[in-house]
Every structure is written in structure tokens, then in C-alpha cells.
Write a protein that holds these residues in place. Structure first.
Motif, short mmCIF file in Angstrom:
data_model
loop_
_atom_site.label_atom_id
_atom_site.label_comp_id
_atom_site.label_asym_id
_atom_site.label_seq_id
_atom_site.Cartn_x
_atom_site.Cartn_y
_atom_site.Cartn_z
N TYR A 1 0.83 -1.24 0.00
CA TYR A 1 0.00 0.00 0.00
C TYR A 1 0.85 1.27 0.00
O TYR A 1 0.33 2.36 -0.08
N GLN B 1 -3.17 2.20 -4.04
CA GLN B 1 -4.33 2.48 -3.19
C GLN B 1 -4.91 1.17 -2.70
O GLN B 1 -5.09 0.24 -3.49
N LYS C 1 -11.49 -0.64 -1.57
CA LYS C 1 -12.43 0.01 -0.63
C LYS C 1 -12.67 -0.80 0.63
O LYS C 1 -12.67 -0.26 1.73
N GLU C 2 -12.89 -2.14 0.49
CA GLU C 2 -13.24 -2.93 1.68
C GLU C 2 -12.11 -2.91 2.70
O GLU C 2 -12.35 -2.89 3.91
N GLN D 1 -9.98 -0.31 3.06
CA GLN D 1 -10.00 1.05 3.63
C GLN D 1 -11.02 1.13 4.76
O GLN D 1 -10.73 1.59 5.85
N LYS D 2 -12.25 0.54 4.49
CA LYS D 2 -13.34 0.58 5.48
C LYS D 2 -12.92 -0.13 6.75
O LYS D 2 -13.12 0.34 7.85
N LYS D 3 -12.30 -1.32 6.57
CA LYS D 3 -11.89 -2.14 7.72
C LYS D 3 -10.91 -1.36 8.59
O LYS D 3 -10.95 -1.41 9.80
N ASN D 4 -10.04 -0.59 7.89
CA ASN D 4 -9.02 0.15 8.64
C ASN D 4 -9.58 1.41 9.31
O ASN D 4 -8.95 1.97 10.20
N ASP D 5 -10.78 1.92 8.80
CA ASP D 5 -11.35 3.18 9.33
C ASP D 5 -11.86 2.97 10.77
O ASP D 5 -12.30 1.92 11.13
#
Ligand code: UD1
Ligand code: MG
Length: 446
Positions: free
Chosen positions: A432, A436, A439-440, A442-446
Motif C-alpha cells: 500500500y 491504493q 475500498k473494503e 479502507q473501510k476495515k481500517n477506518d
């Protein structure tokens, strides 16, 4: 059989449109003239070849093949006596070249498909003049033969022929047997009053007819007696030669798949049970014993025994292979392989590999240092991991294990494990830093 053989090979071969003399054009890897000489030697020990254009090149090529046979070469006085009749003239007075026996078989050097048995059948005709003819649907290029009362009446060359003569389909095959006295009597009487201003050998026939010497035409197989004058005829003659060689092999027990796509040469020998798949080329001197050669493999100047090769393998000259499996995209050159497996994508050059050894995918023998070729010796039961480079000269003992990706630069002793690899490092999440995250993630990390 007491007959001398004269092979005419002094013509310019202009219709070939080539700098190479016609009789040196190759059919199945061998010069056209090779085949006439080979068949002639089966029936006579007195062979004469008439040369002129590039005679040194032709003489050298033929002497190279038939080192132990007595062949007399003659240089035609082409400027003074051009033509197929002129080819036989020696000295000032158009006298024939001197030969050993009382009968002379005359062959054209551009007839590569002719076979010994056919020559023997012509020789066995008891007649002072024997002339071979055949019938063609399209006789263009050949001398037309007029036959009356089943006897030869005359021969007219295409360039001297009227339209009605051109429509005659019986043609002169170009092979004759003459008693010695016929040549001695009639050759000096041949002149060059014709369209090409040449001394035609065929005029001897017309002179004999005038003197009431009966000449019975002998009908021969038109394919085997075909004369090669152009490149398209060369290609056709090669396809016929291939048909003959393949049939010989199949009659002897070889299985061929889609035989029309298989190319072999006269010095290829099969023994035992062999199976050859489509698109295979086997060139030069090769002996194939009890082996299966898979589709589109090329084998040159090598011997195989109890092995399976290909598809799409390339066995270059100098390989001796036995009890071995060679898979796709493997190239071999000057190798001795006995009881080996090399299944995929390898270059093995200048090496000996012994029984039970396994060569992984992508293994390369680096045999060339830019100046010289070096050897790689591999013992028994060696396992070479994929993508290994063996920098020759190198010796690998028996019972050795080489890890995948190794560059082997030093000799290896029996029983060793060899590995040369950069230590692997895993950097968590390093991907990374360059791309990029989806999305899935990114969400998990948010
Ligand atoms: C010749 C015959 C023709 C026959 C045909 C069969 C003559 C005049 N014509 O014609 O009737 O139908 O063969 O294939 O003979 N050669 C020499 N010296 C020469 C000219 C030719 O040695 O000066 C040799 C050639 O190298 C060749 C052979 O004689 O091997 C025949 O010559 P080529 O020009 O092919 O004769 P064709 O026109 O085919
Ligand atoms: Mg010819």
C-alpha cells in the motif's frame, strides 16, 4: 552389371534463377546431384560426371559425400560444344569421353527422384539404343517425342517446336542407354543447327532413326524421372522425396500422425517401435530407436533410444539420448543424457547428465563465456531446482540437491545440498506504499 554411367551436370540451370548451380540445390537436405550419384553407384563402378559451371564447388560437394568411390569428373568444353550432346564430347573431333564398359547409361543430374530399379530395367533392355519416355498432361519444358509404329521417329526440343508439336504429350525423360559404337559413330555427326545453338544429345536418336536403327521407347514412371528445371519443380520434387522417405519409414513400422506435416531426411534411421507426431522435423544423420517424438519437435544430427521428446523440443546436433524424458520448450545441444528427466523450458548445452537426474523448469547451462564453450558434468540422482543457472565449466557429483533459483559457480561434491539465494524479507503492508488499498480494506481500517 557392366555399364558405365555418365551424369550430365554442366548446364547453367538458368531457369533456377540462382547463383547456386542447379545440381547443388537441395532436396531433403542433400544436393540434387547426390541422389543421382548414389543410385548410379548401386549399379556401376565406372561413374563419370560432366561439369562446367562452378565445377569446383560441385566436385567438392560430391567428393565430400563419396570419399571412397571412384568418380571421374570431366569439364565440358562448353564454349565450343554447349548442350547435352556437347557434354559428352572430348577433344577436337566431337569424340565421346572414354568410359570403361561397352554400354553407357546417361542420366541428367537434375533427376533426384530416380531409383536404381528403374535404371536396371532400362539397362536390361537388349537394344543398341534405349530411350526412356513418359506421358504428361502438361509437357511444357520437355523434348517432345514423335512415335510412329511404336518406334521413336524424332525428338523436338520445346524451343524448336511448332504449336502442333508442342501439343504432343509424350516426352523424352532424358535417360538413355547407348552401345559404345553408337556414341562413337553418331556423336561426331551432331551439329548445333537449332534454336539454342547447342549440340543436343537427342540428335543422336534422330540420326539413328535416319540410319534405320529401330528405337523402341521405354515408358517410365513420370514422377520418378521428373527433371528439376525451376524452383517450383524443386519444391515439388522435395515433396515427392518426402512422401517416399515417410512411406519407407511407415512400411518399416513407424507410426506417423498427419504424415504430410512430417519432414525427414535420407540419413534418418528408425529402429524398433517409433511414433512421430505431426510437424516433427528430423534432419541429417539421426538414429531413432523405440522412441516417441511429440508434435513440432526438431531433431538434428542426434541419436535417441527408448525416450520421449517434446512437444516443441529442439534437439540440436551432437546429442546422445537414452531412457530420457524431454518435455516442451527444452533445447539440447551436444549432450549425453542417460536416464534423465528435463520436463520444461531448459537450455542444456555441452553437458553429460547421468541416470536418475531431474532437471527443473528453466534450468540453464551457461556454457558460453563469449569466447569458448565449456562443459557441464552432472552425476547420478541429482535434483536441480527450477530456474537454476549452471556456470560452466562445472562438475556436479552424484546425489546432489540444488535449491531452486541457485546460480552454481563452483564444483559440487557428492551428497551436497547447494543453495544460493538472497534471504527473503516480508514488509508488512508494503504493497500500500505503492498502490491504493481497495475500498473494503479502507473501510476495515477506518
Ligand atoms: C533435356 C532433353 C529433353 C528432355 C529433358 C528431360 C536435350 C537437348 N533435351 O532437356 O529432350 O525432355 O532433358 O529432363 O537433351 N547439361 C550439360 N551441359 C550442357 C547442358 C546441359 O551437362 O551444356 C546437363 C544439365 O546440367 C542437366 C542435363 O544436362 O543436368 C539436362 O539439361 P537441361 O538444360 O535440364 O535440359 P532440358 O532442357 O531439361
Ligand atoms: Mg532438365
Amino acid at each position: 552389371m557392366s555399364v558405365s554411367v555418365v551424369i550430365l551436370a554442366a548446364g547453367a540451370g538458368t531457369r533456377m534463377k540462382s547463383l547456386t548451380p542447379k545440381v547443388l540445390h537441395k532436396i531433403c537436405g542433400k544436393e540434387m546431384l547426390f541422389y543421382s550419384v548414389q543410385e548410379a553407384l548401386k549399379i556401376s563402378d565406372d561413374i563419370h560426371i560432366i561439369l562446367f559451371h562452378q565445377y569446383e564447388r560441385i566436385k567438392e560437394a560430391i567428393e565430400n559425400y563419396f570419399k571412397n568411390s571412384k568418380i571421374t569428373f570431366h569439364i565440358q568444353n562448353h564454349l565450343k560444344y554447349p548442350g547435352t550432346g556437347g557434354a559428352l564430347m572430348e577433344g577436337e573431333d566431337q569424340k565421346p569421353i572414354s568410359t570403361k564398359y561397352d554400354r553407357t547409361l546417361i542420366l541428367n543430374g537434375d533427376m533426384p527422384l530416380i531409383k536404381k530399379d528403374e535404371l536396371l530395367s532400362l539397362i536390361s533392355c537388349e537394344s543398341a539404343v534405349v530411350m526412356s519416355v513418359f506421358t504428361l498432361e502438361n509437357p511444357s519444358g520437355y523434348g517432345r517425342v514423335v512415335i510412329k509404329d511404336q518406334k521413336v521417329h524424332s525428338i523436338i526440343e520445346e524451343k524448336d517446336a511448332t504449336e502442333s508439336i508442342k501439343s504432343i504429350c509424350v516426352v523424352n525423360a532424358g535417360v538413355y542407354v547407348f552401345d559404345k559404337y553408337i556414341l562413337g559413330n553418331y556423336l561426331p555427326k551432331v551439329n548445333n543447327n537449332n534454336a539454342q545453338k547447342e549440340y543436343y544429345l537427342t540428335d543422336i536418336i534422330s540420326l539413328c532413326v535416319q540410319d534405320k536403327i529401330d528405337i523402341k521407347p521405354v515408358f517410365v514412371n513420370e514422377e520418378n524421372f521428373m527433371g528439376v528445371n525451376s524452383k517450383s519443380q524443386l519444391v515439388y520434387a522435395e515433396s515427392k522425396m518426402l512422401e517416399y522417405l515417410r512411406n519407407e519409414a511407415m512400411n518399416q513400422g513407424v507410426i506417423m500422425h498427419l504424415p504430410d506435416t512430417i519432414y525427414i531426411e535420407p540419413e534418418v534411421v528408425f529402429e524398433g517401435e517409433c511414433e512421430i507426431e505431426n510437424g516433427v522435423h528430423i534432419k541429417g544423420k539421426c538414429k531413432i530407436i523405440n522412441s516417441h517424438i511429440k508434435a513440432h519437435t526438431i531433431i538434428e544430427e542426434s541419436n535417441l533410444k527408448d525416450s520421449d521428446i517434446g512437444p516443441m523440443a529442439h534437439i540440436r546436433p551432437g546429442c546422445e539420448i537414452s531412457n530420457t524424458h524431454i518435455g516442451n520448450f527444452v533445447e539440447l545441444k551436444a549432450c549425453n543424457l542417460n536416464g534423465v528427466k528435463a520436463g520444461h523450458l531448459s537450455y542444456l548445452g555441452d553437458c553429460n547428465i547421468d541416470e536418475g537426474s531431474n532437471i527443473g523448469a528453466g534450468v540453464i547451462t551457461c556454457n558460453y563465456d563469449g569466447k569458448k564453450k565449456h562443459k557441464t558434468i552432472i552425476g547420478k540422482n541429482v535434483f536441480i531446482g527450477s530456474d537454476t543457472q549452471l556456470i560452466a565449466p562445472i562438475n556436479i557429483g552424484s546425489n546432489v540437491l540444488i535449491g531452486s533459483g541457485t546460480t552454481v559457480t563452483k564444483d559440487v561434491n557428492e551428497g551436497d545440498l547447494v543453495i544460493s539465494r538472497v534471504k527473503q524479507e516480508n514488509k508488512p503492508g508494503g504493497f500500500y506504499r505503492f498502490f491504493q488499498p481497495p475500498k473494503e480494506i479502507q473501510k476495515k481500517n477506518d
